[in-house]
Design a protein around this motif. Structure first.
Motif, PDB file in Angstrom:
ATOM      1  N   ARG A 171       1.531  24.240  -1.581  1.00 27.45           N
ATOM      2  CA  ARG A 171       2.580  24.992  -0.865  1.00 27.45           C
ATOM      3  C   ARG A 171       3.894  24.213  -0.836  1.00 27.45           C
ATOM      4  NH1 ARG A 171       0.141  27.114   4.654  1.00 27.45           N
ATOM      5  NH2 ARG A 171      -1.981  26.674   4.019  1.00 27.45           N
ATOM      6  N   ASP A 172       3.781  22.909  -0.613  1.00 28.28           N
ATOM      7  CA  ASP A 172       4.988  22.080  -0.636  1.00 28.28           C
ATOM      8  C   ASP A 172       5.602  22.043  -2.035  1.00 28.28           C
ATOM      9  OD1 ASP A 172       4.814  21.504   2.062  1.00 28.28           O
ATOM     10  OD2 ASP A 172       3.784  19.594   1.762  1.00 28.28           O
ATOM     11  N   TYR A 173       4.783  21.832  -3.035  1.00 33.73           N
ATOM     12  CA  TYR A 173       5.301  21.757  -4.402  1.00 33.73           C
ATOM     13  C   TYR A 173       5.989  23.057  -4.823  1.00 33.73           C
ATOM     14  CZ  TYR A 173       2.908  17.326  -5.544  1.00 33.73           C
ATOM     15  OH  TYR A 173       2.507  16.019  -5.615  1.00 33.73           O
ATOM     16  N   GLN A 174       5.548  24.187  -4.298  1.00 33.51           N
ATOM     17  CA  GLN A 174       6.175  25.461  -4.647  1.00 33.51           C
ATOM     18  C   GLN A 174       7.640  25.521  -4.230  1.00 33.51           C
ATOM     19  OE1 GLN A 174       3.721  29.155  -4.070  1.00 33.51           O
ATOM     20  NE2 GLN A 174       2.297  27.674  -3.188  1.00 33.51           N
ATOM     21  N   LYS A 175       8.048  24.683  -3.295  1.00 28.59           N
ATOM     22  CA  LYS A 175       9.449  24.631  -2.867  1.00 28.59           C
ATOM     23  C   LYS A 175      10.350  24.023  -3.933  1.00 28.59           C
ATOM     24  CE  LYS A 175       7.960  23.943   1.900  1.00 28.59           C
ATOM     25  NZ  LYS A 175       7.873  22.954   2.985  1.00 28.59           N
ATOM     26  N   LEU A 176       9.765  23.319  -4.888  1.00 25.44           N
ATOM     27  CA  LEU A 176      10.541  22.692  -5.961  1.00 25.44           C
ATOM     28  C   LEU A 176      10.960  23.771  -6.959  1.00 25.44           C
ATOM     29  CD1 LEU A 176       8.184  19.628  -6.444  1.00 25.44           C
ATOM     30  CD2 LEU A 176      10.447  19.591  -5.336  1.00 25.44           C
ATOM     31  N   ASP A 177      12.239  24.101  -6.976  1.00 25.97           N
ATOM     32  CA  ASP A 177      12.746  25.219  -7.774  1.00 25.97           C
ATOM     33  C   ASP A 177      12.440  25.112  -9.265  1.00 25.97           C
ATOM     34  OD1 ASP A 177      13.813  26.385  -5.519  1.00 25.97           O
ATOM     35  OD2 ASP A 177      15.793  25.471  -5.813  1.00 25.97           O
ATOM     36  N   ARG A 178      12.436  23.916  -9.794  1.00 28.51           N
ATOM     37  CA  ARG A 178      12.236  23.721 -11.238  1.00 28.51           C
ATOM     38  C   ARG A 178      10.760  23.687 -11.647  1.00 28.51           C
ATOM     39  NH1 ARG A 178      17.143  24.167 -13.664  1.00 28.51           N
ATOM     40  NH2 ARG A 178      18.732  22.975 -12.607  1.00 28.51           N
ATOM     41  N   LEU A 179       9.864  23.513 -10.677  1.00 29.32           N
ATOM     42  CA  LEU A 179       8.447  23.383 -11.008  1.00 29.32           C
ATOM     43  C   LEU A 179       7.917  24.651 -11.671  1.00 29.32           C
ATOM     44  CD1 LEU A 179       5.950  21.532 -10.857  1.00 29.32           C
ATOM     45  CD2 LEU A 179       5.370  22.702  -8.726  1.00 29.32           C
ATOM     46  N   GLN A 180       7.316  24.486 -12.844  1.00 21.08           N
ATOM     47  CA  GLN A 180       6.762  25.607 -13.595  1.00 21.08           C
ATOM     48  C   GLN A 180       5.241  25.575 -13.667  1.00 21.08           C
ATOM     49  OE1 GLN A 180       8.716  26.010 -17.453  1.00 21.08           O
ATOM     50  NE2 GLN A 180      10.547  25.065 -16.584  1.00 21.08           N
ATOM     51  N   GLU A 181       4.653  24.364 -13.640  1.00 19.90           N
ATOM     52  CA  GLU A 181       3.201  24.245 -13.799  1.00 19.90           C
ATOM     53  C   GLU A 181       2.640  23.196 -12.849  1.00 19.90           C
ATOM     54  OE1 GLU A 181       2.019  24.869 -18.296  1.00 19.90           O
ATOM     55  OE2 GLU A 181       3.888  23.737 -18.114  1.00 19.90           O
ATOM     56  N   TYR A 182       1.470  23.533 -12.305  1.00 20.23           N
ATOM     57  CA  TYR A 182       0.743  22.620 -11.428  1.00 20.23           C
ATOM     58  C   TYR A 182      -0.683  22.553 -11.943  1.00 20.23           C
ATOM     59  CZ  TYR A 182      -1.065  20.676  -6.996  1.00 20.23           C
ATOM     60  OH  TYR A 182      -1.658  19.883  -6.036  1.00 20.23           O
ATOM     61  N   LEU A 183      -1.129  21.359 -12.321  1.00 24.24           N
ATOM     62  CA  LEU A 183      -2.466  21.158 -12.869  1.00 24.24           C
ATOM     63  C   LEU A 183      -3.350  20.480 -11.836  1.00 24.24           C
ATOM     64  CD1 LEU A 183      -0.563  21.374 -15.385  1.00 24.24           C
ATOM     65  CD2 LEU A 183      -2.146  19.846 -16.541  1.00 24.24           C
ATOM     66  N   LEU A 184      -4.543  21.013 -11.666  1.00 26.58           N
ATOM     67  CA  LEU A 184      -5.574  20.412 -10.818  1.00 26.58           C
ATOM     68  C   LEU A 184      -6.731  20.061 -11.743  1.00 26.58           C
ATOM     69  CD1 LEU A 184      -5.227  23.054  -8.017  1.00 26.58           C
ATOM     70  CD2 LEU A 184      -4.660  20.631  -7.775  1.00 26.58           C
ATOM     71  N   ILE A 185      -6.996  18.777 -11.891  1.00 27.60           N
ATOM     72  CA  ILE A 185      -7.954  18.293 -12.880  1.00 27.60           C
ATOM     73  C   ILE A 185      -9.175  17.728 -12.170  1.00 27.60           C
ATOM     74  CG2 ILE A 185      -8.288  16.729 -14.836  1.00 27.60           C
ATOM     75  CD1 ILE A 185      -5.191  16.709 -15.132  1.00 27.60           C
ATOM     76  N   SER A 186     -10.344  18.264 -12.498  1.00 32.77           N
ATOM     77  CA  SER A 186     -11.597  17.811 -11.901  1.00 32.77           C
ATOM     78  C   SER A 186     -12.023  16.475 -12.493  1.00 32.77           C
ATOM     79  CB  SER A 186     -12.690  18.854 -12.158  1.00 32.77           C
ATOM     80  OG  SER A 186     -13.944  18.350 -11.746  1.00 32.77           O
ATOM     81  N   GLN A 187     -12.601  15.631 -11.659  1.00 25.70           N
ATOM     82  CA  GLN A 187     -13.228  14.399 -12.142  1.00 25.70           C
ATOM     83  C   GLN A 187     -14.691  14.626 -12.490  1.00 25.70           C
ATOM     84  OE1 GLN A 187     -12.662  10.545 -10.148  1.00 25.70           O
ATOM     85  NE2 GLN A 187     -11.451  11.690  -8.644  1.00 25.70           N
ATOM     86  N   ILE A 238       0.869  -1.188   0.000  1.00 23.57           N
ATOM     87  CA  ILE A 238       0.000   0.000   0.000  1.00 23.57           C
ATOM     88  C   ILE A 238       0.899   1.229   0.000  1.00 23.57           C
ATOM     89  CG2 ILE A 238      -1.730   1.296   1.300  1.00 23.57           C
ATOM     90  CD1 ILE A 238      -2.572  -1.421   2.527  1.00 23.57           C
ATOM     91  N   ARG A 239       0.647   2.119  -0.939  1.00 17.53           N
ATOM     92  CA  ARG A 239       1.472   3.320  -1.019  1.00 17.53           C
ATOM     93  C   ARG A 239       1.092   4.314   0.076  1.00 17.53           C
ATOM     94  NH1 ARG A 239       0.610   5.925  -6.265  1.00 17.53           N
ATOM     95  NH2 ARG A 239      -1.460   5.297  -5.741  1.00 17.53           N
ATOM     96  N   HIS A 240       2.108   5.025   0.530  1.00 20.89           N
ATOM     97  CA  HIS A 240       1.929   6.052   1.552  1.00 20.89           C
ATOM     98  C   HIS A 240       2.651   7.317   1.108  1.00 20.89           C
ATOM     99  CE1 HIS A 240       1.402   2.297   3.804  1.00 20.89           C
ATOM    100  NE2 HIS A 240       0.658   2.987   4.633  1.00 20.89           N
ATOM    101  N   GLU A 241       2.114   8.458   1.502  1.00 21.48           N
ATOM    102  CA  GLU A 241       2.803   9.721   1.301  1.00 21.48           C
ATOM    103  C   GLU A 241       3.300  10.202   2.656  1.00 21.48           C
ATOM    104  OE1 GLU A 241       1.063  11.664  -2.720  1.00 21.48           O
ATOM    105  OE2 GLU A 241      -0.078  12.151  -0.918  1.00 21.48           O
ATOM    106  N   TYR A 242       4.272  11.102   2.620  1.00 24.46           N
ATOM    107  CA  TYR A 242       4.913  11.581   3.834  1.00 24.46           C
ATOM    108  C   TYR A 242       4.969  13.097   3.796  1.00 24.46           C
ATOM    109  CZ  TYR A 242       8.803  12.446   7.102  1.00 24.46           C
ATOM    110  OH  TYR A 242       9.597  12.899   8.124  1.00 24.46           O
ATOM    111  N   ARG A 243       4.605  13.719   4.916  1.00 25.61           N
ATOM    112  CA  ARG A 243       4.702  15.179   5.034  1.00 25.61           C
ATOM    113  C   ARG A 243       5.078  15.527   6.459  1.00 25.61           C
ATOM    114  NH1 ARG A 243       2.011  20.054   6.180  1.00 25.61           N
ATOM    115  NH2 ARG A 243       2.640  21.644   4.671  1.00 25.61           N
ATOM    116  N   GLN A 244       6.265  16.079   6.610  1.00 25.89           N
ATOM    117  CA  GLN A 244       6.746  16.609   7.884  1.00 25.89           C
ATOM    118  C   GLN A 244       6.519  15.648   9.051  1.00 25.89           C
ATOM    119  OE1 GLN A 244       4.898  20.475   8.113  1.00 25.89           O
ATOM    120  NE2 GLN A 244       6.148  21.278   6.457  1.00 25.89           N
TER     121      GLN A 244
END
Length: 183
Positions: free
Chosen positions: A121-137, A22-28
């Motif tokens: 907010r976390d993803y914004q810390k990634l210096d190379r990140l240029q685009e963030y897509l939020l796609i509705s279902q 089972i996959r898990h994500e980690y934050r702080q």
């Protein structure tokens, strides 16, 4: 997402995640079990990855689905629904990428607030990140957050009939192609 209630180290998380089906994500320090995906979620993600694959051609960039983690300085380890990296350094580790230029999340009821706020907010810390897509279902609606030269973010909403420009990939995707095959 459901949090496991005690804090663990990034290394303990990585050990847990490698051994667990089972996959898990980690934050702080907190670990979150990943919830199941709907058929619409899976189809939209597949369609996006196919469009990116077709658009990249022979590019040195690589795209990934939700089986590869993105992280920054042990603050977080996330499994985005889709992302693209063009950085050679991301070829060093087969399981974790640190320099994506585009990240996409398909929204679900249980994760939408988190994807829109804390995860962004976390993803914004990634210096190379240029685009963030939020796609509705639920409806043909894609929110694109684009990093500007002054390191601020501009948000544009695309809906039925629109073309979605992805400048980081020099690509445009018809929104209808993302929702192809859905009831």
């Amino acid at each position: 997402m459901i949090a496991i209630p005690h804090s663990i180290s990034p290394q303990d998380y990585l050990d847990l995640d490698r051994q667990n089906p089972i996959r898990h994500e980690y934050r702080q320090g907190l670990v979150y079990a990943m919830t199941g995906r709907s058929d619409a979620h899976a189809r939209i993600t597949f369609n996006l990855l196919r469009e990116i694959d077709d658009g990249l051609g022979n590019s040195p960039c690589r795209f990934y689905g939700s089986d590869v983690k993105v992280n920054d300085q042990d603050d977080f380890y996330y499994y985005p629904d889709a992302f693209v990296t063009c950085d050679e350094r991301d070829r060093q580790d087969r399981f974790i990428k640190r320099y994506p230029i585009l990240i996409a999340e398909v929204l679900s009821t249980s994760t939408e607030a988190f994807d829109r706020d804390l995860k962004f907010r976390d993803y914004q810390k990634l210096d190379r990140l240029q685009e963030y897509l939020l796609i509705s279902q639920e409806t043909q609606c894609v929110e694109v957050r684009l990093r500007l030269a002054d390191n601020t973010w501009e948000t544009t909403i695309y809906q039925t009939g629109d073309l979605i420009p992805l400048p980081s990939l020099n690509l445009e995707i018809a929104i209808s192609r993302l929702y192809r095959g859905l009831d």
